[in-house]
Design a protein around this motif. Sequence first.
Motif, mmCIF file in Angstrom:
data_model
loop_
_atom_site.group_PDB
_atom_site.id
_atom_site.type_symbol
_atom_site.label_atom_id
_atom_site.label_comp_id
_atom_site.label_asym_id
_atom_site.label_seq_id
_atom_site.Cartn_x
_atom_site.Cartn_y
_atom_site.Cartn_z
ATOM 1 N N LEU A 209 -1.675 6.328 -0.303
ATOM 2 C CA LEU A 209 -0.991 5.320 0.300
ATOM 3 C C LEU A 209 0.493 5.169 -0.045
ATOM 4 C CD1 LEU A 209 -3.678 2.601 0.312
ATOM 5 C CD2 LEU A 209 -2.746 3.748 2.210
ATOM 6 N N VAL A 210 0.621 5.574 -1.048
ATOM 7 C CA VAL A 210 2.047 5.738 -1.683
ATOM 8 C C VAL A 210 2.868 6.881 -1.001
ATOM 9 C CG1 VAL A 210 3.663 6.214 -3.592
ATOM 10 C CG2 VAL A 210 1.911 4.527 -3.945
ATOM 11 N N PHE A 211 2.119 7.896 -0.756
ATOM 12 C CA PHE A 211 2.769 9.000 -0.133
ATOM 13 C C PHE A 211 2.866 8.711 1.373
ATOM 14 C CE2 PHE A 211 2.000 12.439 2.984
ATOM 15 C CZ PHE A 211 2.942 13.333 2.549
ATOM 16 N N ALA A 212 1.975 8.124 2.005
ATOM 17 C CA ALA A 212 2.309 7.620 3.214
ATOM 18 C C ALA A 212 3.142 6.734 3.505
ATOM 19 C CB ALA A 212 0.769 7.136 3.981
ATOM 20 N N GLY A 213 3.343 5.727 2.750
ATOM 21 C CA GLY A 213 4.498 4.544 2.890
ATOM 22 C C GLY A 213 5.797 5.252 2.771
#
Length: 76
Positions: free
Chosen positions: A57-61
């Motif tokens: 989720l951090v990478f996607a954000g």
Amino acid sequence: MSEHSLNEHTASGTESARFPIGTLVFGLILVVVAAAVLLSLLTGFQVNGGLLAIGVLVFAGLAMVIGGIAASRRHG
């Protein structure tokens, strides 16, 4: 949609020049999750699901924010 408006839209290049960042990020999320599951099944290496979810989720954000900034620079 009429053929005339479709031709005008694609002739201007706005639709073909637009890169689907959201689709790319979603695809990368699926690849990372699938790789983690395969790694777990084939090697017995256990992947912590909570940490994997947080990392993905951090990478996607970050990818979405960077893609948005890049798109605004191109158009602005």
